[in-house]
Write a protein that holds these residues in place. Structure first.
Motif, PDB file in Angstrom:
ATOM      1  N   ALA A 106      27.335-127.685 -34.160  1.00  0.00           N
ATOM      2  CA  ALA A 106      27.622-126.624 -34.316  1.00  0.00           C
ATOM      3  C   ALA A 106      26.413-125.561 -34.289  1.00  0.00           C
ATOM      4  N   VAL A 107      25.459-125.813 -35.176  1.00  0.00           N
ATOM      5  CA  VAL A 107      24.093-125.019 -35.362  1.00  0.00           C
ATOM      6  C   VAL A 107      23.386-125.071 -34.177  1.00  0.00           C
ATOM      7  N   THR A 122      22.605-121.982 -31.676  1.00  0.00           N
ATOM      8  CA  THR A 122      21.062-121.530 -31.291  1.00  0.00           C
ATOM      9  C   THR A 122      21.228-121.671 -29.774  1.00  0.00           C
ATOM     10  N   GLY A 123      21.623-122.303 -28.933  1.00  0.00           N
ATOM     11  CA  GLY A 123      21.540-122.426 -27.738  1.00  0.00           C
ATOM     12  C   GLY A 123      22.142-121.120 -26.948  1.00  0.00           C
ATOM     13  N   LEU A 148      22.777-109.402 -40.840  1.00  0.00           N
ATOM     14  CA  LEU A 148      23.980-109.003 -40.381  1.00  0.00           C
ATOM     15  C   LEU A 148      25.174-109.729 -40.701  1.00  0.00           C
ATOM     16  N   THR A 149      25.025-111.055 -40.511  1.00  0.00           N
ATOM     17  CA  THR A 149      26.189-112.164 -40.753  1.00  0.00           C
ATOM     18  C   THR A 149      26.042-113.206 -41.746  1.00  0.00           C
ATOM     19  N   GLN A 150      24.973-113.365 -42.211  1.00  0.00           N
ATOM     20  CA  GLN A 150      24.575-114.493 -42.879  1.00  0.00           C
ATOM     21  C   GLN A 150      25.072-115.891 -42.712  1.00  0.00           C
ATOM     22  N   THR A 170      27.252-118.008 -36.037  1.00  0.00           N
ATOM     23  CA  THR A 170      25.844-117.466 -35.832  1.00  0.00           C
ATOM     24  C   THR A 170      24.909-118.089 -36.754  1.00  0.00           C
ATOM     25  N   THR A 171      25.189-119.321 -37.117  1.00  0.00           N
ATOM     26  CA  THR A 171      24.181-120.113 -37.974  1.00  0.00           C
ATOM     27  C   THR A 171      23.379-120.783 -36.967  1.00  0.00           C
TER      28      THR A 171
END
Length: 315
Positions: A90-91, A95-96, A256-258, A265-266
């Motif tokens: 998921a990370v 990122t992509g 913004l989102t942590q 958004t990680t």
């Protein structure tokens, strides 16, 4: 007589037989001067680039718990843990998505603005200043202001409410959170690429467009056949800068989102930060940084090799 005197003078200039040649010749003095000029850069690269890379590789082979004061050698366990990390997929996907969205919208908008501002009309200097000013604004301050604007009761939804639209909580939806972070970053740095594109456009010879008009070429055809090839080196430069910058984003996510909601958004840099400085898995964090370095290196080399296919004057 003149020829004889010249020969004698040359003979006198040579070192005497058996006499050692001086070590500090003019060539060696010039070489020393050159090395002294580049010494600060070499020292900085060695201390702040090469040495940290070596240390990161060394740390990735250990499990370092700062709180417990342990530093144990674990070999390749941190690398094998990558395959077992349920969040890594998921990370990498986040990122992509962020990188693709940022590169496409940043470069597209920057080129569009440069084309518009390359025209001769009043107020061009003012608009250039307005679009470039966010580049020099503090990144954290810029992000905090946008955080207030994107809240559920913030300025963006306030404007939408005036036209009867009920805006979402931009930073709490999985889709809208990623879009919001991309938009904030695009508006922050689009001015830099715009200036680079504008400089490249002003370097395109005007007689090429005049010849194309004589031949009956339309504006879109002139753009693809003249403008794009002539500014292709600048496109390569901006694409490399933007891609590398998109993979190193941290402050926007942290403010913004942590990384939320969930892991939507990680991105990899923020996940690295979480593992190393929140969960105190410094060895695994170092391993993730090597993964990031490998991705950045691979993409940069790929872009550099592809330049031979589409960059003008490259072969």
């Amino acid at each position: 007589m003149t020829r004889t005197d010249t020969r004698v003078g040359r003979a006198d200039a040579r070192p005497a037989p058996g006499r050692a040649r001086p070590y500090w010749t003019s060539r060696r003095r010039d070489q020393l001067t050159g090395y002294l000029f580049i010494a600060p850069q070499l020292f900085g690269s060695a201390v702040f680039v090469i040495l940290p890379l070596i240390l990161v590789v060394w740390y990735s082979l250990h499990e370092w718990n700062v709180l417990a004061g342990t530093f144990d050698f674990v070999g390749t366990e941190n690398y094998t843990a990558l395959a077992d990390d349920a969040n890594l997929g998921a990370v990498l996907r986040a990122t992509g998505l962020f990188s693709i969205g940022l590169v496409v919208f940043n470069l597209g908008l920057a080129l569009l603005l440069a084309l518009l501002l390359n025209q001769k009309f009043r107020g061009t200097v003012l608009f250039r200043t307005l679009f470039f000013s966010p580049v020099v604004v503090s990144l954290v301050a810029w992000t905090i202001v946008w955080g207030f604007l994107l809240q559920d009761n913030g300025g963006i939804n306030g404007l939408l409410d005036t036209i009867g639209v009920d805006g979402p909580n931009w930073l709490r939806g999985e889709t809208t959170a990623m879009i919001s972070v991309i938009v904030v970053q695009v508006f922050k740095n689009v001015g830099l690429n715009m200036v680079l594109f504008l400089a490249a456009l002003q370097g395109v010879p005007a007689d090429l467009y005049e010849a194309a008009e004589v031949d009956g070429a339309s504006r879109p055809r002139q753009f693809w056949r003249i403008t794009v090839p002539m500014i292709s080196p600048t496109i390569l430069l901006t694409s490399i800068i933007t891609v590398v910058g998109s993979l190193q984003v941290f402050a926007q996510i942290a403010v913004l989102t942590q990384g939320g909601p969930g892991t939507s958004t990680t991105v990899l840099v923020y996940y690295l930060y979480q593992q190393a400085f929140q969960f105190h898995h410094f060895g695994y964090g170092a391993t993730l940084s090597i993964v990031l370095f490998g991705i950045v290196l691979a993409l940069t080399v790929f872009q550099w090799q592809m330049r031979k296919r589409w960059v003008h004057h490259e072969s």
